[in-house]
Design an enzyme around this catalytic site. Structure first.
Site, short mmCIF file in Angstrom:
data_model
loop_
_atom_site.label_atom_id
_atom_site.label_comp_id
_atom_site.label_asym_id
_atom_site.label_seq_id
_atom_site.Cartn_x
_atom_site.Cartn_y
_atom_site.Cartn_z
N LYS A 54 -15.23 25.55 29.47
CA LYS A 54 -13.80 25.32 29.71
C LYS A 54 -12.98 26.40 29.00
O LYS A 54 -12.04 26.96 29.57
CB LYS A 54 -13.38 23.93 29.22
CG LYS A 54 -13.77 22.82 30.17
CD LYS A 54 -13.62 21.43 29.57
CE LYS A 54 -14.20 20.39 30.53
NZ LYS A 54 -14.41 19.08 29.97
N GLN A 98 -12.75 15.52 25.23
CA GLN A 98 -14.05 15.52 25.89
C GLN A 98 -14.73 14.15 25.74
O GLN A 98 -14.81 13.62 24.63
CB GLN A 98 -14.93 16.63 25.30
CG GLN A 98 -16.27 16.81 26.00
CD GLN A 98 -16.16 17.31 27.43
OE1 GLN A 98 -15.21 18.01 27.80
NE2 GLN A 98 -17.12 16.97 28.26
N ASP A 121 -6.43 15.68 32.40
CA ASP A 121 -7.61 14.96 32.87
C ASP A 121 -7.21 13.83 33.82
O ASP A 121 -8.08 13.23 34.45
CB ASP A 121 -8.30 14.32 31.66
CG ASP A 121 -9.76 14.74 31.53
OD1 ASP A 121 -10.24 15.48 32.40
OD2 ASP A 121 -10.39 14.32 30.56
N1 GUN Z 1 -17.06 14.57 30.39
C1 GUN Z 1 -17.66 14.80 31.59
N2 GUN Z 1 -16.73 15.03 32.53
C2 GUN Z 1 -15.53 14.94 31.93
C3 GUN Z 1 -14.19 15.09 32.40
O1 GUN Z 1 -13.91 15.35 33.57
N3 GUN Z 1 -13.22 14.91 31.45
C4 GUN Z 1 -13.51 14.60 30.16
N4 GUN Z 1 -12.49 14.43 29.33
N5 GUN Z 1 -14.73 14.46 29.72
C5 GUN Z 1 -15.73 14.64 30.58
#
Ligand code: GUN
Length: 295
Positions: A54, A98, A121
């Site tokens: 990311k 996350q 998100d």
């Molecule tokens: N962990 C796996 N996929 C995601 C996501 O799309 N957002 C977040 N915050 N954590 C994740």
């Protein structure tokens, strides 16, 4: 006949480039790039890889990437304080915590500390409410990526029967609502659905998001259907020897590719789209918060 392979990596790169172009234009007009802050708690190896990717792609798009790393031993109160501080930090446009959080931490309470204007998100109650009501807002990234893949492969989705398998908050439920917003007819199937194979066989677009390796067999798929496989499952790879692993989707790919009209591979299908949509959301959040528009 063999299905058309939907190249998620190439489509994600195209989205990344569109975002990068818009960021460049914002910097020229307003003098500052958008900023995304990712919060990582603990040392889960898969989460570390996601967060690193990311950060890389945020920077490659010309945006500012911030990371806050906290030990798994952080208290609920301290984590909430950190997220609240980001919510009021004028330099931060997007916040992503996350998931999953280490055991003992309440992710719902942490997400509630995110300013909905920075909820890239799409997980806060405000974002979910806007999605249900059909109002503009920030949408969850992975299901948004599924819709983009379907649209770029099939064009207009109006009237198509979409079967989403899985009802998670992160993917299944929002995917159903996002395809509904494209005028699809949506079935949300799940582990208790009766005769799941027949329900899947009725799909023009099948979106499995259950996290069960190769659960969906070739004869569960209608001839010519599009398959958007959200599953990313790590399984043993006996061909490469003891301890070796490989990634597979929720669909038995080798069977499905002979039946479907189009299919996403794993890896290289839905996976790369999640970050592309995160970058899009960060751009959208920055523009909405700061009153910016791309010229
Ligand atoms: N962990 C796996 N996929 C995601 C996501 O799309 N957002 C977040 N915050 N954590 C994740």
């Amino acid at each position: 006949m063999s299905a058309r392979i939907i190249d998620g990596k190439a489509i994600a790169e195209a989205v990344d480039q569109e975002v990068a172009r818009d960021v460049q234009s914002l910097v020229q007009t307003y003098g500052a790039p958008p900023c995304l802050c990712v919060v990582l708690v603990g040392e889960d190896p898969a989460s570390q890889v996601y967060v690193r990717n990311k950060g890389r792609r945020t920077q490659a798009a010309g945006m500012v990437s911030r990371e806050i790393k906290l030990p798994a031993s952080v208290s609920q109160a301290e984590l909430e304080r950190e997220v609240k501080a980001l919510s009021v930090d004028p330099d931060v446009d997007g916040i992503l915590v996350q998931l999953p959080l280490p055991a003992g931490l309440d992710s719902d309470a942490v997400i509630a500390c995110i300013d909905p204007a920075k909820d890239v998100d799409g997980l806060t109650e405000v974002s979910a409410g806007r999605l249900v009501l059909g109002r503009p807002g920030l949408r969850p990234c992975t299901p948004t990526g599924c819709v983009i893949l379907a649209k770029r492969t099939l064009g207009d989705l109006q009237g198509a029967h979409v079967v989403v398998v899985g009802r998670s908050i992160l993917v299944g439920k929002p995917a159903g609502l996002l395809f509904l917003a494209e005028d699809c007819t949506v079935t949300l199937a799940h582990s208790r659905t009766r005769d799941l194979a027949s329900v899947c066989r009725s799909a023009d677009i099948l979106v499995p998001a259950v996290g069960r390796p190769e659960m969906i067999k070739g004869d569960w798929i209608k001839s010519g259907a599009a398959v958007i496989d959200v599953g990313i499952n790590r399984v043993e790879n006996p061909i490469k020897g003891p301890g070796a692993t490989r990634l597979v989707g929720d669909v038995a790919y080798d069977q499905a590719v002979e039946v479907a009209g189009a299919i996403t591979p794993v890896p290289g299908g839905v996976g790369p789209m999640t970050i592309a949509c995160l970058l899009q959301n960060t751009l959208q959040a920055a523009c909405a918060r700061r009153g910016w528009s791309v010229s």
